[in-house]
Design a protein around this motif. Structure first.
Motif, short mmCIF file in Angstrom:
data_model
loop_
_atom_site.label_atom_id
_atom_site.label_comp_id
_atom_site.label_asym_id
_atom_site.label_seq_id
_atom_site.Cartn_x
_atom_site.Cartn_y
_atom_site.Cartn_z
N MET A 1 0.84 -1.19 0.00
CA MET A 1 0.00 0.00 0.00
C MET A 1 0.88 1.24 0.00
O MET A 1 1.88 1.29 0.72
N ARG A 2 0.53 2.25 -0.82
CA ARG A 2 1.39 3.42 -0.89
C ARG A 2 1.27 4.25 0.38
O ARG A 2 0.22 4.27 1.03
N PRO A 3 2.34 4.96 0.75
CA PRO A 3 2.32 5.77 1.97
C PRO A 3 1.33 6.94 1.87
O PRO A 3 0.93 7.35 0.79
N HIS A 4 0.99 7.48 3.03
CA HIS A 4 0.24 8.73 3.12
C HIS A 4 1.23 9.85 2.78
O HIS A 4 2.31 9.93 3.36
N VAL A 5 0.88 10.72 1.83
CA VAL A 5 1.80 11.75 1.35
C VAL A 5 1.26 13.11 1.74
O VAL A 5 0.12 13.47 1.41
N VAL A 6 2.08 13.88 2.46
CA VAL A 6 1.67 15.19 2.95
C VAL A 6 2.65 16.25 2.46
O VAL A 6 3.80 15.94 2.13
N VAL A 122 5.37 7.54 -8.84
CA VAL A 122 4.36 6.53 -8.51
C VAL A 122 5.06 5.25 -8.06
O VAL A 122 4.72 4.65 -7.03
N GLU A 123 6.08 4.83 -8.82
CA GLU A 123 6.82 3.63 -8.45
C GLU A 123 7.62 3.84 -7.17
O GLU A 123 7.71 2.92 -6.34
N VAL A 124 8.18 5.04 -7.00
CA VAL A 124 8.92 5.33 -5.77
C VAL A 124 8.03 5.11 -4.55
O VAL A 124 8.40 4.43 -3.59
N PHE A 125 6.81 5.66 -4.59
CA PHE A 125 5.90 5.52 -3.45
C PHE A 125 5.48 4.06 -3.26
O PHE A 125 5.34 3.60 -2.12
N ASP A 126 5.29 3.34 -4.35
CA ASP A 126 4.95 1.92 -4.24
C ASP A 126 6.07 1.15 -3.55
O ASP A 126 5.82 0.33 -2.66
N VAL A 127 7.30 1.41 -3.96
CA VAL A 127 8.45 0.73 -3.36
C VAL A 127 8.58 1.09 -1.88
O VAL A 127 8.77 0.22 -1.03
N LEU A 128 8.45 2.39 -1.56
CA LEU A 128 8.55 2.81 -0.17
C LEU A 128 7.46 2.16 0.68
O LEU A 128 7.71 1.72 1.81
N GLY A 129 6.24 2.08 0.13
CA GLY A 129 5.16 1.44 0.86
C GLY A 129 5.45 -0.03 1.14
O GLY A 129 5.21 -0.52 2.25
N ARG A 130 6.02 -0.73 0.15
CA ARG A 130 6.37 -2.14 0.36
C ARG A 130 7.48 -2.30 1.39
O ARG A 130 7.61 -3.35 2.02
N ARG A 131 8.27 -1.24 1.57
CA ARG A 131 9.35 -1.28 2.56
C ARG A 131 8.88 -0.83 3.94
O ARG A 131 9.68 -0.67 4.86
N GLY A 132 7.58 -0.60 4.10
CA GLY A 132 7.03 -0.27 5.41
C GLY A 132 6.88 1.21 5.71
O GLY A 132 6.49 1.58 6.82
N VAL A 133 7.19 2.07 4.74
CA VAL A 133 7.04 3.51 4.95
C VAL A 133 5.55 3.86 5.01
O VAL A 133 4.79 3.49 4.12
N GLN A 134 5.15 4.58 6.05
CA GLN A 134 3.74 4.94 6.22
C GLN A 134 3.45 6.38 5.82
O GLN A 134 2.38 6.68 5.30
N THR A 135 4.40 7.30 6.08
CA THR A 135 4.16 8.72 5.80
C THR A 135 5.37 9.32 5.10
O THR A 135 6.50 9.18 5.57
N VAL A 136 5.10 10.02 4.00
CA VAL A 136 6.12 10.77 3.27
C VAL A 136 5.73 12.24 3.32
O VAL A 136 4.58 12.59 3.04
N ARG A 137 6.69 13.10 3.68
CA ARG A 137 6.42 14.54 3.64
C ARG A 137 7.22 15.15 2.50
O ARG A 137 8.45 15.04 2.46
N VAL A 138 6.53 15.79 1.58
CA VAL A 138 7.17 16.46 0.44
C VAL A 138 7.65 17.83 0.92
O VAL A 138 6.87 18.61 1.45
#
Length: 199
Positions: A1-6, A122-138
Motif C-alpha cells: 500500500m502506498r504511503p500517506h503523502v503530505v 508513482v513507483e517510488v511511493f509503491d516501493v517505499l510502501g512495500r518497505r514499510g514507509v507509512q508517511t512521506v512529507r514532500v
C-alpha cells in the motif's frame, strides 16, 4: 500500500512562495507534527543550500529521524555524506532514473532507480510502501507540483502569510479538490490551513 503523502507550503495571500519572510522554526515545528518516515525533496533545493550544508556541523545521523530521499535525475548532488551527517535524518536515499549519469565507482549512497529519463514517483511511493514507509512529507515545490499532477498528495497544509506580492502563484488551485481539515491563526496574522486532497 502506498504511503500517506503530505506537503506544507509557506505562501502569500495571492499564492506566491517567495519574496517574504518565513519563520522557519515555526514552519518546521508544524511540519514535524506529521512525524514522517521519509522526507522527499528535489536536487535543486539541495543544491541551492549546498554551501550551508557543507559548512554545517556534522552531528551524525539521527537514528529516530526520517530518511531523506532526493530526486536527482542528473546526479548533481555531491554532498551526500554531509547531508547524512547533519543530524536531521537517519540516512539518505538517491532517487535516480535509468538515464541518470553514472555515479563515481566508490559511491556509497543508497539508490532507488525508477523511470527512464525521469524518476517515476508513482513507483517510488509503491516501493517505499512495500518497505514499510507509512508517511512521506514532500519538502520541495518542484516535487509537490509533480505529485499533485499525479494525484499523489493526500494532505496539504498552507502557511498563509498576510502579504500580497502579485507574482506567480504556486499552483492552479482550480484543479484541486480540497476538503478543509483545520485552521489555526497565529498572533502575527499567519494562518495555517490544512486540507485533505480528494482525487
Amino acid at each position: 500500500m502506498r504511503p500517506h503523502v503530505v506537503a506544507q507550503l509557506a505562501v502569500s495571500l495571492d499564492g506566491v512562495t517567495s519574496g517574504f519572510d518565513v519563520d522557519l522554526a515555526r514552519f518546521y515545528a508544524l511540519a514535524s507534527l506529521w512525524q514522517e518516515d521519509v522526507t522527499l525533496i528535489d536536487a535543486g533545493t539541495i543544491l541551492a543550500q549546498e554551501n550551508a550544508v557543507l559548512a554545517a556541523p556534522r552531528r551524525g545521523p539521527r537514528a529516530e529521524g526520517p530518511l531523506l530521499a532526493v530526486v536527482d535525475e542528473r546526479a548533481r548532488v555531491r554532498s551526500w555524506d554531509s547531508l547524512r551527517e547533519l543530524g536531521y535524518w537517519s540516512g539518505v536515499l538517491a532517487l535516480y532514473a535509468d538515464q541518470t549519469p553514472e555515479r563515481p565507482p566508490d559511491a556509497t549512497t543508497r539508490e532507488l532507480i525508477t523511470g527512464y529519463d525521469q524518476v517515476d514517483l508513482v513507483e517510488v511511493f509503491d516501493v517505499l510502501g512495500r518497505r514499510g514507509v507509512q508517511t512521506v512529507r514532500v519538502d520541495s515545490h518542484a516535487v509537490l507540483r509533480t505529485c499533485l499532477g499525479l494525484d499523489l498528495i493526500d494532505e496539504l497544509a498552507l502557511l498563509v502569510h498576510p502579504v500580497l506580492l502579485g507574482g506567480e502563484p504556486w499552483y492552479d488551485v482550480h484543479r484541486l479538490n480540497l476538503r478543509h481539515a483545520g485552521t489555526e491563526v497565529f498572533k502575527d496574522g499567519v494562518v495555517w490551513i490544512r486540507y485533505c486532497v480528494a482525487t
